[in-house]
Design a protein around this motif. Sequence first.
Motif, PDB file in Angstrom:
ATOM      1  N   LEU A  48       0.607  -1.186  -0.036  1.00 53.05           N
ATOM      2  CA  LEU A  48       0.057  -0.149   0.065  1.00 53.05           C
ATOM      3  C   LEU A  48       0.989   1.273   0.061  1.00 53.05           C
ATOM      4  O   LEU A  48       0.615   2.218  -0.625  1.00 53.05           O
ATOM      5  CB  LEU A  48      -1.021  -0.057   1.288  1.00 53.05           C
ATOM      6  N   LEU A  71      -1.909  -1.940  -5.423  1.00 56.56           N
ATOM      7  CA  LEU A  71      -3.138  -2.348  -4.744  1.00 56.56           C
ATOM      8  C   LEU A  71      -3.660  -3.754  -5.449  1.00 56.56           C
ATOM      9  O   LEU A  71      -3.578  -3.614  -6.632  1.00 56.56           O
ATOM     10  CB  LEU A  71      -4.045  -1.287  -5.146  1.00 56.56           C
ATOM     11  N   GLU A  86      -3.221   4.404   4.724  1.00 58.89           N
ATOM     12  CA  GLU A  86      -3.430   3.717   3.266  1.00 58.89           C
ATOM     13  C   GLU A  86      -4.357   2.764   3.105  1.00 58.89           C
ATOM     14  O   GLU A  86      -4.489   2.395   1.893  1.00 58.89           O
ATOM     15  CB  GLU A  86      -1.900   3.182   2.895  1.00 58.89           C
TER      16      GLU A  86
END
Length: 243
Positions: free
Chosen positions: A175, A180, A209
């Motif tokens: 992150l 992702l 995050e």
Amino acid sequence: MHPEKLRPLPQKTIGVLGGMSNQATGEYYRLLNKQLNEILGGWDNGEIVIVSVNFGNIECFVRADRWEEARAYLSDKVDRLERAGADVVICVSNTMHRVVEPIMAERSIPFIHITDPTGAAIRKAGIAQAGLLGTMPVMNSIELRDRYRDRFGVEIIVPPEKDREIVDGIIFNELVRGDLRNESKQEYLRIVNNLRKRGAEAVILGCTEICLLISQGDLPDLPVFDTTELHVRAAVDMAHDRG
């Protein structure tokens, strides 16, 4: 016709202690300006000072439990925010509040602790138990759990150690780099559902995050409290004199 605004528009300057990570800092900057524009309208947004640190230093200090060095490093950065004219300071990292809170306790400049707007929102929702995701220091912090309980009446439930390691690893290895992955999202959702089975009535995204990976939309039947969004809202309220 609305009266012409005084120019330059009188505003409080929001000081952001950032770089922990750059991903979270970018999200803070976007949300601060978005929320202020919704209030001010037109082309207006925020007056913001950012001091962004080297995340490599932070990662080293956290991994090696070098908290005193982290405190000295970040104290210098807070000095820079103050010299730049910040009227209120926020730190974009749940983890680093461990050292930033005592730094700010010695200053006169207002400081918004990231836990407080989250705890207030959970209490307002009438929730007594919440699951917590974050870095290993956040999930292991007795002080943080005590703050939620003593100030807001919220009992914190954390994942078992193996799942804490998974949550922490995804934060630091993915992150903070803006990486992702769907498989990581599914792991987080699995861990949240296990927290729910253990009595969690909500989940706290206790790392700034995590909101990049999962959100309320992924858990439509479980309240999600995003520390990033709630922290930004509190800073906007203070900067705009709304409480």
